[in-house]
Design a protein around this motif. Structure first.
Motif, PDB file in Angstrom:
ATOM      1  N   THR A  40      -2.732  -1.367  -8.276  1.00  0.00           N
ATOM      2  CA  THR A  40      -1.858  -2.249  -7.509  1.00  0.00           C
ATOM      3  C   THR A  40      -1.721  -3.614  -8.174  1.00  0.00           C
ATOM      4  OG1 THR A  40      -3.660  -3.114  -6.142  1.00  0.00           O
ATOM      5  CG2 THR A  40      -2.507  -1.127  -5.341  1.00  0.00           C
ATOM      6  N   ASN A  41      -2.499  -3.873  -9.199  1.00  0.00           N
ATOM      7  CA  ASN A  41      -2.454  -5.153  -9.914  1.00  0.00           C
ATOM      8  C   ASN A  41      -2.639  -6.338  -8.977  1.00  0.00           C
ATOM      9  OD1 ASN A  41      -1.955  -3.906 -12.457  1.00  0.00           O
ATOM     10  ND2 ASN A  41       0.180  -3.641 -11.851  1.00  0.00           N
ATOM     11  N   GLY A  42      -3.538  -6.162  -8.015  1.00  0.00           N
ATOM     12  CA  GLY A  42      -3.878  -7.258  -7.122  1.00  0.00           C
ATOM     13  C   GLY A  42      -2.891  -7.518  -6.013  1.00  0.00           C
ATOM     14  N   SER A  43      -1.896  -6.663  -5.822  1.00  0.00           N
ATOM     15  CA  SER A  43      -0.952  -6.846  -4.716  1.00  0.00           C
ATOM     16  C   SER A  43      -1.707  -6.799  -3.404  1.00  0.00           C
ATOM     17  CB  SER A  43       0.112  -5.739  -4.721  1.00  0.00           C
ATOM     18  OG  SER A  43       0.890  -5.791  -5.880  1.00  0.00           O
ATOM     19  N   GLY A  44      -1.468  -7.768  -2.536  1.00  0.00           N
ATOM     20  CA  GLY A  44      -2.108  -7.776  -1.233  1.00  0.00           C
ATOM     21  C   GLY A  44      -1.372  -6.899  -0.250  1.00  0.00           C
ATOM     22  N   HIS A  45      -1.869  -6.857   0.991  1.00  0.00           N
ATOM     23  CA  HIS A  45      -1.294  -5.954   1.986  1.00  0.00           C
ATOM     24  C   HIS A  45       0.184  -6.217   2.230  1.00  0.00           C
ATOM     25  CE1 HIS A  45      -2.559  -9.425   4.372  1.00  0.00           C
ATOM     26  NE2 HIS A  45      -1.572  -9.118   5.174  1.00  0.00           N
ATOM     27  N   GLY A  46       0.627  -7.467   2.126  1.00  0.00           N
ATOM     28  CA  GLY A  46       2.031  -7.773   2.366  1.00  0.00           C
ATOM     29  C   GLY A  46       2.962  -7.182   1.329  1.00  0.00           C
ATOM     30  N   ALA A  47       2.477  -7.033   0.094  1.00  0.00           N
ATOM     31  CA  ALA A  47       3.326  -6.540  -0.990  1.00  0.00           C
ATOM     32  C   ALA A  47       3.181  -5.041  -1.228  1.00  0.00           C
ATOM     33  CB  ALA A  47       2.988  -7.290  -2.283  1.00  0.00           C
ATOM     34  N   LEU A  48       2.203  -4.415  -0.610  1.00  0.00           N
ATOM     35  CA  LEU A  48       1.931  -3.010  -0.921  1.00  0.00           C
ATOM     36  C   LEU A  48       3.038  -2.064  -0.453  1.00  0.00           C
ATOM     37  CD1 LEU A  48      -1.918  -2.836  -0.331  1.00  0.00           C
ATOM     38  CD2 LEU A  48      -0.707  -2.762  -2.521  1.00  0.00           C
ATOM     39  N   ALA A  49       3.705  -2.363   0.642  1.00  0.00           N
ATOM     40  CA  ALA A  49       4.799  -1.490   1.094  1.00  0.00           C
ATOM     41  C   ALA A  49       5.913  -1.466   0.046  1.00  0.00           C
ATOM     42  CB  ALA A  49       5.336  -1.938   2.446  1.00  0.00           C
ATOM     43  N   GLY A  50       6.270  -2.624  -0.475  1.00  0.00           N
ATOM     44  CA  GLY A  50       7.284  -2.693  -1.521  1.00  0.00           C
ATOM     45  C   GLY A  50       6.828  -2.017  -2.802  1.00  0.00           C
ATOM     46  N   PHE A  51       5.547  -2.172  -3.120  1.00  0.00           N
ATOM     47  CA  PHE A  51       4.956  -1.517  -4.285  1.00  0.00           C
ATOM     48  C   PHE A  51       5.131   0.005  -4.172  1.00  0.00           C
ATOM     49  CE2 PHE A  51       1.302   0.532  -6.284  1.00  0.00           C
ATOM     50  CZ  PHE A  51       1.253  -0.067  -7.541  1.00  0.00           C
ATOM     51  N   LEU A  52       4.790   0.562  -3.004  1.00  0.00           N
ATOM     52  CA  LEU A  52       4.913   2.008  -2.788  1.00  0.00           C
ATOM     53  C   LEU A  52       6.373   2.448  -2.810  1.00  0.00           C
ATOM     54  CD1 LEU A  52       2.212   2.495  -0.031  1.00  0.00           C
ATOM     55  CD2 LEU A  52       2.077   3.215  -2.426  1.00  0.00           C
ATOM     56  N   ARG A  53       7.255   1.644  -2.249  1.00  0.00           N
ATOM     57  CA  ARG A  53       8.686   1.985  -2.230  1.00  0.00           C
ATOM     58  C   ARG A  53       9.234   2.052  -3.658  1.00  0.00           C
ATOM     59  NH1 ARG A  53      10.457   5.184   0.545  1.00  0.00           N
ATOM     60  NH2 ARG A  53      11.734   5.913  -1.124  1.00  0.00           N
ATOM     61  N   GLU A  54       8.774   1.116  -4.519  1.00  0.00           N
ATOM     62  CA  GLU A  54       9.214   1.124  -5.917  1.00  0.00           C
ATOM     63  C   GLU A  54       8.839   2.423  -6.615  1.00  0.00           C
ATOM     64  OE1 GLU A  54       8.017  -2.332  -8.151  1.00  0.00           O
ATOM     65  OE2 GLU A  54       8.711  -3.676  -6.562  1.00  0.00           O
ATOM     66  N   TYR A  55       7.738   3.015  -6.208  1.00  0.00           N
ATOM     67  CA  TYR A  55       7.304   4.291  -6.788  1.00  0.00           C
ATOM     68  C   TYR A  55       7.957   5.488  -6.101  1.00  0.00           C
ATOM     69  CZ  TYR A  55       3.820   2.495 -10.019  1.00  0.00           C
ATOM     70  OH  TYR A  55       3.192   1.875 -11.084  1.00  0.00           O
ATOM     71  N   GLY A  56       8.818   5.244  -5.122  1.00  0.00           N
ATOM     72  CA  GLY A  56       9.514   6.334  -4.452  1.00  0.00           C
ATOM     73  C   GLY A  56       8.663   7.120  -3.479  1.00  0.00           C
ATOM     74  N   VAL A  57       7.638   6.481  -2.927  1.00  0.00           N
ATOM     75  CA  VAL A  57       6.715   7.162  -2.019  1.00  0.00           C
ATOM     76  C   VAL A  57       7.395   7.451  -0.688  1.00  0.00           C
ATOM     77  CG1 VAL A  57       4.585   6.832  -0.681  1.00  0.00           C
ATOM     78  CG2 VAL A  57       4.649   6.235  -3.121  1.00  0.00           C
ATOM     79  N   ASP A  58       7.199   8.684  -0.194  1.00  0.00           N
ATOM     80  CA  ASP A  58       7.740   9.119   1.092  1.00  0.00           C
ATOM     81  C   ASP A  58       6.710   9.090   2.209  1.00  0.00           C
ATOM     82  OD1 ASP A  58      10.414  10.026   0.112  1.00  0.00           O
ATOM     83  OD2 ASP A  58       9.146  11.362  -1.078  1.00  0.00           O
ATOM     84  N   ALA A  59       5.426   9.288   1.849  1.00  0.00           N
ATOM     85  CA  ALA A  59       4.364   9.369   2.850  1.00  0.00           C
ATOM     86  C   ALA A  59       3.099   8.736   2.297  1.00  0.00           C
ATOM     87  CB  ALA A  59       4.092  10.818   3.234  1.00  0.00           C
ATOM     88  N   LEU A  60       2.300   8.146   3.185  1.00  0.00           N
ATOM     89  CA  LEU A  60       1.041   7.505   2.808  1.00  0.00           C
ATOM     90  C   LEU A  60      -0.087   8.039   3.669  1.00  0.00           C
ATOM     91  CD1 LEU A  60      -0.681   5.256   1.412  1.00  0.00           C
ATOM     92  CD2 LEU A  60      -0.019   3.784   3.335  1.00  0.00           C
ATOM     93  N   ILE A  61      -1.159   8.456   3.022  1.00  0.00           N
ATOM     94  CA  ILE A  61      -2.402   8.822   3.691  1.00  0.00           C
ATOM     95  C   ILE A  61      -3.371   7.683   3.416  1.00  0.00           C
ATOM     96  CG2 ILE A  61      -4.340  10.435   3.773  1.00  0.00           C
ATOM     97  CD1 ILE A  61      -2.397  12.607   2.723  1.00  0.00           C
ATOM     98  N   CYS A  62      -3.978   7.134   4.474  1.00  0.00           N
ATOM     99  CA  CYS A  62      -4.898   6.018   4.286  1.00  0.00           C
ATOM    100  C   CYS A  62      -5.972   6.032   5.355  1.00  0.00           C
ATOM    101  CB  CYS A  62      -4.142   4.695   4.313  1.00  0.00           C
ATOM    102  SG  CYS A  62      -3.373   4.291   5.892  1.00  0.00           S
ATOM    103  N   GLY A  63      -6.922   5.123   5.218  1.00  0.00           N
ATOM    104  CA  GLY A  63      -7.949   4.919   6.230  1.00  0.00           C
ATOM    105  C   GLY A  63      -7.450   3.894   7.230  1.00  0.00           C
ATOM    106  N   GLY A  64      -8.128   2.746   7.290  1.00  0.00           N
ATOM    107  CA  GLY A  64      -7.741   1.693   8.206  1.00  0.00           C
ATOM    108  C   GLY A  64      -6.525   0.930   7.706  1.00  0.00           C
ATOM    109  N   ILE A  65      -5.686   0.494   8.661  1.00  0.00           N
ATOM    110  CA  ILE A  65      -4.469  -0.249   8.319  1.00  0.00           C
ATOM    111  C   ILE A  65      -4.068  -1.101   9.514  1.00  0.00           C
ATOM    112  CG2 ILE A  65      -3.003   1.697   8.986  1.00  0.00           C
ATOM    113  CD1 ILE A  65      -1.089   0.807   6.682  1.00  0.00           C
ATOM    114  N   GLY A  66      -3.661  -2.328   9.237  1.00  0.00           N
ATOM    115  CA  GLY A  66      -3.292  -3.261  10.289  1.00  0.00           C
ATOM    116  C   GLY A  66      -1.848  -3.127  10.727  1.00  0.00           C
ATOM    117  N   GLY A  67      -1.522  -3.818  11.810  1.00  0.00           N
ATOM    118  CA  GLY A  67      -0.191  -3.728  12.397  1.00  0.00           C
ATOM    119  C   GLY A  67       0.920  -4.215  11.491  1.00  0.00           C
ATOM    120  N   GLY A  68       0.689  -5.319  10.787  1.00  0.00           N
ATOM    121  CA  GLY A  68       1.724  -5.837   9.890  1.00  0.00           C
ATOM    122  C   GLY A  68       2.059  -4.859   8.786  1.00  0.00           C
ATOM    123  N   ALA A  69       1.035  -4.244   8.212  1.00  0.00           N
ATOM    124  CA  ALA A  69       1.254  -3.259   7.147  1.00  0.00           C
ATOM    125  C   ALA A  69       1.953  -2.019   7.687  1.00  0.00           C
ATOM    126  CB  ALA A  69      -0.070  -2.885   6.486  1.00  0.00           C
TER     127      ALA A  69
END
Length: 135
Positions: A40-69
């Motif tokens: 992620t090159n240090g991208s924080g939670h605010g930038a990670l959605a855009g990071f994933l979108r740039e990679y064309g991600v359709d679905a995310l599997i994760c552990g804990g995640i906050g409301g803003g994310a």
């Protein structure tokens, strides 16, 4: 279809906003055809959605995640499977087989709401024992 998993040492990393790597899986005809680990090159939670979108991600599997994310992911059209744990590869295989164990109560079931919406509805879920942020 492309699936991302928060990733650390082969496992689903439990803190979305602090994840340093995602493992990305390319899926065709219901099976994984390729995968790669990306930093992620240090991208924080605010930038990670855009990071994933740039990679064309359709679905995310994760552990804990906050409301803003969760909201940011919904805004870019990424399907979320929070509350997962265990081996990343095994979780993707479980998702594809329709048997992924995750906690849907950690995310809104509806994504058509505006900002400021509080998703405090918990069905068949005791917040004192779940992952609702009350510890």
């Amino acid at each position: 279809m492309k699936i991302a998993v928060t990733y650390e040492n082969g496992q689903v990393f439990q803190h979305f906003g602090h994840t340093e790597q995602f493992k990305l899986y390319e899926v065709e005809d219901g099976r994984v055809v390729s995968s790669q680990v990306v930093d992620t090159n240090g991208s924080g939670h605010g930038a990670l959605a855009g990071f994933l979108r740039e990679y064309g991600v359709d679905a995310l599997i994760c552990g804990g995640i906050g409301g803003g994310a969760r909201n940011a992911l919904a805004q870019v059209g990424i399907q979320l499977y929070p509350g997962a744990s265990g081996g990343a590869d095994a979780q993707v295989e479980a998702l594809l087989a329709g048997r992924l164990s995750y906690d849907p109560d950690t995310v809104c079931a509806h994504h058509d709401h505006g900002e400021g919406h509080d998703c405090g509805h918990h069905h068949d879920h005791d917040c004192g024992q779940g992952s609702c942020g009350s510890n």
